[in-house]
Design a protein around this motif. Structure first.
Motif, short mmCIF file in Angstrom:
data_model
loop_
_atom_site.label_atom_id
_atom_site.label_comp_id
_atom_site.label_asym_id
_atom_site.label_seq_id
_atom_site.Cartn_x
_atom_site.Cartn_y
_atom_site.Cartn_z
N ALA A 1 0.67 -1.27 -0.04
CA ALA A 1 -0.03 0.14 -0.09
C ALA A 1 0.95 1.29 0.19
N ALA A 2 1.84 1.18 0.91
CA ALA A 2 2.71 2.40 0.83
C ALA A 2 3.49 2.71 -0.32
N ASP A 3 4.01 1.52 -1.07
CA ASP A 3 4.67 1.81 -2.31
C ASP A 3 3.68 2.42 -3.25
N ARG A 4 2.52 1.96 -3.49
CA ARG A 4 1.70 2.27 -4.38
C ARG A 4 1.30 3.85 -4.20
N ILE A 5 1.04 4.32 -3.12
CA ILE A 5 0.97 5.65 -2.57
C ILE A 5 2.10 6.46 -3.20
N ALA A 6 3.33 6.00 -2.66
CA ALA A 6 4.60 6.50 -3.18
C ALA A 6 4.71 6.67 -4.73
#
Length: 232
Positions: A211-216
């Motif tokens: 999830a964090a990688d997609r947001i980044a």
């Protein structure tokens, strides 16, 4: 797509395959023990061999140690530990790790709680005992702290696995001993709680990273688009 820093991952890439395997084995252990002791209300052979779980034979000063350890899994103690862990993550500028603390511990405790009714194992009357929520909680907390630490410390596969497993074993053993010594759980309940954390936390960490990688990535794409528009 932008380059990602492995150090920011709460589940370091070098450990993902190993912890995926470990989580699968742990989940299998939880299921097997749950099936073996479903709707039971007596200690099994393993429980009787390790420690008589209903004797409450621990005396001071070790009884005081057990009570203090047990209090860490109670609402006030657990909330305090989580707040301290989250605050430490934020002070170290590790928001992803802070999310893992809340999500990893929360999902583990919820999972352990939801498993109690279907298994139906009881102790001291109608008290549902499998798996041990206290053991699952403290083990999960140790895991969510140790996993990001391996990345920040730059530990390799062997060092990272050793650190995380040592932390999980120490936390699980301490709380498990307290639960059995105080007669709150059977030893197999403790093992089930420990394995519940080992099954849930790596999966939660992987989801947090995804999830964090997609947001980044989306932020980077928006920044790149804005830059291109400014150059036109």
């Amino acid at each position: 797509m932008t380059g990602r820093r492995p150090v920011s991952a709460v589940l370091p890439p070098s450990l993902r395959a190993w912890f995926g395997l470990l989580a699968g084995v742990a989940a299998l252990v939880v299921v097997v023990i749950g099936v073996l002791y479903a709707d039971d209300s007596t200690p099994g052979a393993v429980d009787r061999w390790i420690f008589p779980p209903t004797s409450d034979s621990v005396r001071p000063p070790w009884r005081h140690v057990a009570l203090v350890t047990d209090s860490l899994g109670e609402p006030v103690g657990a909330a305090t530990l989580i707040v301290v862990a989250v605050a430490a993550c934020l002070l170290l500028r590790c928001p992803r790790a802070a999310v893992l603390v809340v999500a990893g511990v929360g999902v583990t405790v919820v999972t352990a709680t939801l498993l109690k009714s279907p298994v139906g194992r009881t102790i001291h009357g109608d008290n549902l005992s499998y798996p041990s929520g206290h053991t699952a909680f403290l083990t999960a907390l140790a895991l969510v702290v140790a996993l990001p630490a391996t990345g920040r410390l730059g530990l390799g596969r062997t060092g990272g696995m050793s650190l995380v497993l040592a932390a999980a074993l120490a936390a699980g053993a301490a709380m498990g001993w307290a639960q059995v010594a105080l007669g709150a759980h059977y030893s197999t309940d403790v093992l089930g709680g420990w394995c519940t954390a080992l099954a849930v936390v790596p999966a939660t960490a992987w989801l947090v990273d995804r999830a964090a990688d997609r947001i980044a990535d989306r932020r980077a794409e928006r920044t790149a688009d804005a830059g291109r528009r400014e150059r036109r």
